[in-house]
Design a protein around this motif. Structure first.
Motif, PDB file in Angstrom:
ATOM      1  N   MET A  48       7.690  24.127  37.383  1.00  0.00           N
ATOM      2  CA  MET A  48       7.907  23.409  38.633  1.00  0.00           C
ATOM      3  C   MET A  48       7.645  21.912  38.481  1.00  0.00           C
ATOM      4  O   MET A  48       6.812  21.323  39.163  1.00  0.00           O
ATOM      5  CB  MET A  48       7.026  24.008  39.736  1.00  0.00           C
ATOM      6  N   ARG A  49       8.376  21.314  37.563  1.00  0.00           N
ATOM      7  CA  ARG A  49       8.346  19.865  37.415  1.00  0.00           C
ATOM      8  C   ARG A  49       9.764  19.361  37.211  1.00  0.00           C
ATOM      9  O   ARG A  49      10.594  20.033  36.571  1.00  0.00           O
ATOM     10  CB  ARG A  49       7.489  19.438  36.217  1.00  0.00           C
ATOM     11  N   ILE A  50      10.035  18.168  37.758  1.00  0.00           N
ATOM     12  CA  ILE A  50      11.291  17.480  37.488  1.00  0.00           C
ATOM     13  C   ILE A  50      11.092  16.643  36.237  1.00  0.00           C
ATOM     14  O   ILE A  50      10.130  15.866  36.140  1.00  0.00           O
ATOM     15  CB  ILE A  50      11.712  16.602  38.675  1.00  0.00           C
ATOM     16  N   LEU A  51      11.978  16.795  35.284  1.00  0.00           N
ATOM     17  CA  LEU A  51      11.834  16.119  33.996  1.00  0.00           C
ATOM     18  C   LEU A  51      12.557  14.779  34.010  1.00  0.00           C
ATOM     19  O   LEU A  51      13.576  14.606  34.675  1.00  0.00           O
ATOM     20  CB  LEU A  51      12.388  17.011  32.888  1.00  0.00           C
ATOM     21  N   SER A  52      12.041  13.845  33.249  1.00  0.00           N
ATOM     22  CA  SER A  52      12.618  12.502  33.203  1.00  0.00           C
ATOM     23  C   SER A  52      13.918  12.494  32.410  1.00  0.00           C
ATOM     24  O   SER A  52      14.180  13.370  31.576  1.00  0.00           O
ATOM     25  CB  SER A  52      11.622  11.524  32.564  1.00  0.00           C
ATOM     26  N   ALA A  53      14.725  11.473  32.671  1.00  0.00           N
ATOM     27  CA  ALA A  53      16.032  11.374  32.010  1.00  0.00           C
ATOM     28  C   ALA A  53      15.890  11.262  30.494  1.00  0.00           C
ATOM     29  O   ALA A  53      16.671  11.856  29.743  1.00  0.00           O
ATOM     30  CB  ALA A  53      16.799  10.176  32.562  1.00  0.00           C
ATOM     31  N   GLY A  54      14.912  10.520  30.035  1.00  0.00           N
ATOM     32  CA  GLY A  54      14.719  10.373  28.592  1.00  0.00           C
ATOM     33  C   GLY A  54      14.387  11.691  27.920  1.00  0.00           C
ATOM     34  O   GLY A  54      14.879  11.984  26.825  1.00  0.00           O
ATOM     35  N   PHE A  55      13.575  12.502  28.589  1.00  0.00           N
ATOM     36  CA  PHE A  55      13.197  13.803  28.033  1.00  0.00           C
ATOM     37  C   PHE A  55      14.411  14.726  27.982  1.00  0.00           C
ATOM     38  O   PHE A  55      14.673  15.359  26.953  1.00  0.00           O
ATOM     39  CB  PHE A  55      12.092  14.421  28.882  1.00  0.00           C
ATOM     40  N   THR A  56      15.145  14.816  29.079  1.00  0.00           N
ATOM     41  CA  THR A  56      16.288  15.737  29.104  1.00  0.00           C
ATOM     42  C   THR A  56      17.387  15.286  28.153  1.00  0.00           C
ATOM     43  O   THR A  56      18.069  16.128  27.554  1.00  0.00           O
ATOM     44  CB  THR A  56      16.848  15.880  30.525  1.00  0.00           C
ATOM     45  N   GLU A  57      17.559  13.990  27.999  1.00  0.00           N
ATOM     46  CA  GLU A  57      18.580  13.519  27.057  1.00  0.00           C
ATOM     47  C   GLU A  57      18.240  13.936  25.632  1.00  0.00           C
ATOM     48  O   GLU A  57      19.128  14.317  24.859  1.00  0.00           O
ATOM     49  CB  GLU A  57      18.713  12.002  27.146  1.00  0.00           C
ATOM     50  N   LYS A  58      16.968  13.895  25.299  1.00  0.00           N
ATOM     51  CA  LYS A  58      16.558  14.247  23.945  1.00  0.00           C
ATOM     52  C   LYS A  58      16.730  15.740  23.671  1.00  0.00           C
ATOM     53  O   LYS A  58      17.180  16.142  22.590  1.00  0.00           O
ATOM     54  CB  LYS A  58      15.105  13.851  23.718  1.00  0.00           C
ATOM     55  N   TRP A  59      16.382  16.588  24.655  1.00  0.00           N
ATOM     56  CA  TRP A  59      16.296  18.021  24.413  1.00  0.00           C
ATOM     57  C   TRP A  59      17.440  18.821  25.044  1.00  0.00           C
ATOM     58  O   TRP A  59      17.446  20.055  24.954  1.00  0.00           O
ATOM     59  CB  TRP A  59      14.969  18.560  24.954  1.00  0.00           C
ATOM     60  N   GLN A  60      18.419  18.160  25.673  1.00  0.00           N
ATOM     61  CA  GLN A  60      19.384  18.877  26.512  1.00  0.00           C
ATOM     62  C   GLN A  60      20.115  20.008  25.791  1.00  0.00           C
ATOM     63  O   GLN A  60      20.440  21.028  26.408  1.00  0.00           O
ATOM     64  CB  GLN A  60      20.406  17.896  27.088  1.00  0.00           C
ATOM     65  N   HIS A  61      20.358  19.862  24.496  1.00  0.00           N
ATOM     66  CA  HIS A  61      21.080  20.911  23.773  1.00  0.00           C
ATOM     67  C   HIS A  61      20.184  22.091  23.426  1.00  0.00           C
ATOM     68  O   HIS A  61      20.665  23.118  22.921  1.00  0.00           O
ATOM     69  CB  HIS A  61      21.680  20.333  22.487  1.00  0.00           C
ATOM     70  N   LYS A  62      18.880  21.962  23.716  1.00  0.00           N
ATOM     71  CA  LYS A  62      17.923  23.038  23.435  1.00  0.00           C
ATOM     72  C   LYS A  62      17.128  23.430  24.671  1.00  0.00           C
ATOM     73  O   LYS A  62      16.132  24.158  24.554  1.00  0.00           O
ATOM     74  CB  LYS A  62      16.929  22.598  22.355  1.00  0.00           C
ATOM     75  N   LEU A  63      17.542  23.004  25.843  1.00  0.00           N
ATOM     76  CA  LEU A  63      16.734  23.154  27.052  1.00  0.00           C
ATOM     77  C   LEU A  63      17.528  23.860  28.143  1.00  0.00           C
ATOM     78  O   LEU A  63      18.550  23.353  28.599  1.00  0.00           O
ATOM     79  CB  LEU A  63      16.289  21.765  27.529  1.00  0.00           C
ATOM     80  N   ILE A  64      17.053  25.057  28.558  1.00  0.00           N
ATOM     81  CA  ILE A  64      17.719  25.786  29.637  1.00  0.00           C
ATOM     82  C   ILE A  64      16.731  26.047  30.768  1.00  0.00           C
ATOM     83  O   ILE A  64      15.519  26.063  30.572  1.00  0.00           O
ATOM     84  CB  ILE A  64      18.349  27.109  29.155  1.00  0.00           C
ATOM     85  N   ASN A  65      17.288  26.268  31.946  1.00  0.00           N
ATOM     86  CA  ASN A  65      16.495  26.505  33.151  1.00  0.00           C
ATOM     87  C   ASN A  65      17.111  27.659  33.927  1.00  0.00           C
ATOM     88  O   ASN A  65      18.326  27.871  33.900  1.00  0.00           O
ATOM     89  CB  ASN A  65      16.487  25.244  34.020  1.00  0.00           C
ATOM     90  N   ILE A  66      16.265  28.417  34.615  1.00  0.00           N
ATOM     91  CA  ILE A  66      16.750  29.437  35.543  1.00  0.00           C
ATOM     92  C   ILE A  66      16.480  28.951  36.955  1.00  0.00           C
ATOM     93  O   ILE A  66      15.385  28.482  37.266  1.00  0.00           O
ATOM     94  CB  ILE A  66      16.090  30.802  35.263  1.00  0.00           C
ATOM     95  N   HIS A  67      17.506  29.027  37.805  1.00  0.00           N
ATOM     96  CA  HIS A  67      17.412  28.491  39.168  1.00  0.00           C
ATOM     97  C   HIS A  67      17.871  29.550  40.163  1.00  0.00           C
ATOM     98  O   HIS A  67      18.916  30.187  39.958  1.00  0.00           O
ATOM     99  CB  HIS A  67      18.279  27.232  39.309  1.00  0.00           C
ATOM    100  N   PRO A  68      17.146  29.750  41.265  1.00  0.00           N
ATOM    101  CA  PRO A  68      17.465  30.818  42.203  1.00  0.00           C
ATOM    102  C   PRO A  68      18.522  30.451  43.248  1.00  0.00           C
ATOM    103  O   PRO A  68      18.275  30.469  44.455  1.00  0.00           O
ATOM    104  CB  PRO A  68      16.112  31.111  42.854  1.00  0.00           C
ATOM    105  N   SER A  69      19.707  30.098  42.777  1.00  0.00           N
ATOM    106  CA  SER A  69      20.868  29.948  43.658  1.00  0.00           C
ATOM    107  C   SER A  69      22.114  29.975  42.784  1.00  0.00           C
ATOM    108  O   SER A  69      22.023  29.881  41.559  1.00  0.00           O
ATOM    109  CB  SER A  69      20.823  28.638  44.465  1.00  0.00           C
ATOM    110  N   LEU A  70      23.246  30.101  43.439  1.00  0.00           N
ATOM    111  CA  LEU A  70      24.516  30.055  42.725  1.00  0.00           C
ATOM    112  C   LEU A  70      24.966  28.595  42.679  1.00  0.00           C
ATOM    113  O   LEU A  70      25.739  28.128  43.523  1.00  0.00           O
ATOM    114  CB  LEU A  70      25.556  30.944  43.433  1.00  0.00           C
TER     115      LEU A  70
END
Length: 223
Positions: free
Chosen positions: A91-113
């Protein structure tokens, strides 16, 4: 060597447990290298302890910026060098720099379509909108909140007697099936993220619509 994942958690950890159970059932496919949590009292840490999985607690200090916290998280991940990072109720929003670095290895599950209802209170929002169906999405993560390419979805019909609480319970049952199936498909290279083109492929073809459990089970049965 088995495919190695790190799971990021914040709370009860039922999705972590589903991943632990799947890893036990498929020890040659993937293993959970570590669990990282941002809340020291989260029951998810007890699940990791019982499964003999190394765990780390990285708590945000008062006034700490998102970027500073993500630097700590990044340092731990750099040490672990996972093949995949799974946000399972982190339950944290990740920074743009973090997601840019790891985006190809980072998945999330979200409770909506997705793209419906990014953010919080998704079950109540679906009820308030009088939606006929509701569900879950698993997606690669980018800087947009609950953004990034959707990999797979599962859905259910909303019943007239449903409340946000009963929907949450029923949604958890879908999560516990879909998340391990997606992780297994990534571990066995059936699902691949093409970083150069920001495309997700399944069995070599670009995903045109979110995969279903049936798609994933069918692919597994051909192994």
């Amino acid at each position: 060597m088995a495919f190695e994942i790190v799971v990021l958690v914040s709370g009860f950890g039922s999705n972590l447990q589903a991943l632990i159970d799947a890893a036990k059932a498929h020890p040659d496919q993937y293993r959970i290298k570590a669990v990282i949590c941002n809340r020291p009292q989260a029951y998810a840490l007890e699940r990791a302890r019982q499964a003999n999985i190394p765990y780390f607690t990285i708590c945000a200090a008062a006034g700490q910026t998102r970027e500073s916290y993500d630097q700590q998280l990044n340092q731990q991940l750099e040490t672990l060098q996972p093949d995949l990072i799974v946000m399972a109720g982190f339950m944290r929003i990740l920074s743009a720099g973090f997601t840019e670095k790891w985006q190809h290895k980072l998945i999330n599950i979200h409770p909506s379509l997705l793209p419906k209802y990014p953010g919080l209170n998704t079950h109540q929002r679906a009820l308030d909108a009088r939606d006929a169906i509701h569900g879950i999405s698993i997606h690669y993560v980018n800087a947009e909140v609950d953004g990034g390419p959707v990999i797979a979805q599962a859905q259910l019909e909303i019943k007239s007697q449903d409340s946000a609480e009963t929907l949450a319970q029923r949604i958890h049952e879908l999560e516990h099936q879909l998340l391990p199936a997606v992780v297994l498909a990534i571990a066995t290279k059936k699902i691949h993220y093409n970083l150069a083109h920001h495309q997700v492929t399944f069995l070599g073809d670009e995903i045109q619509a979110p995969l279903s459990l049936e798609n994933l089970y069918r692919a597994k049965s051909t192994d």
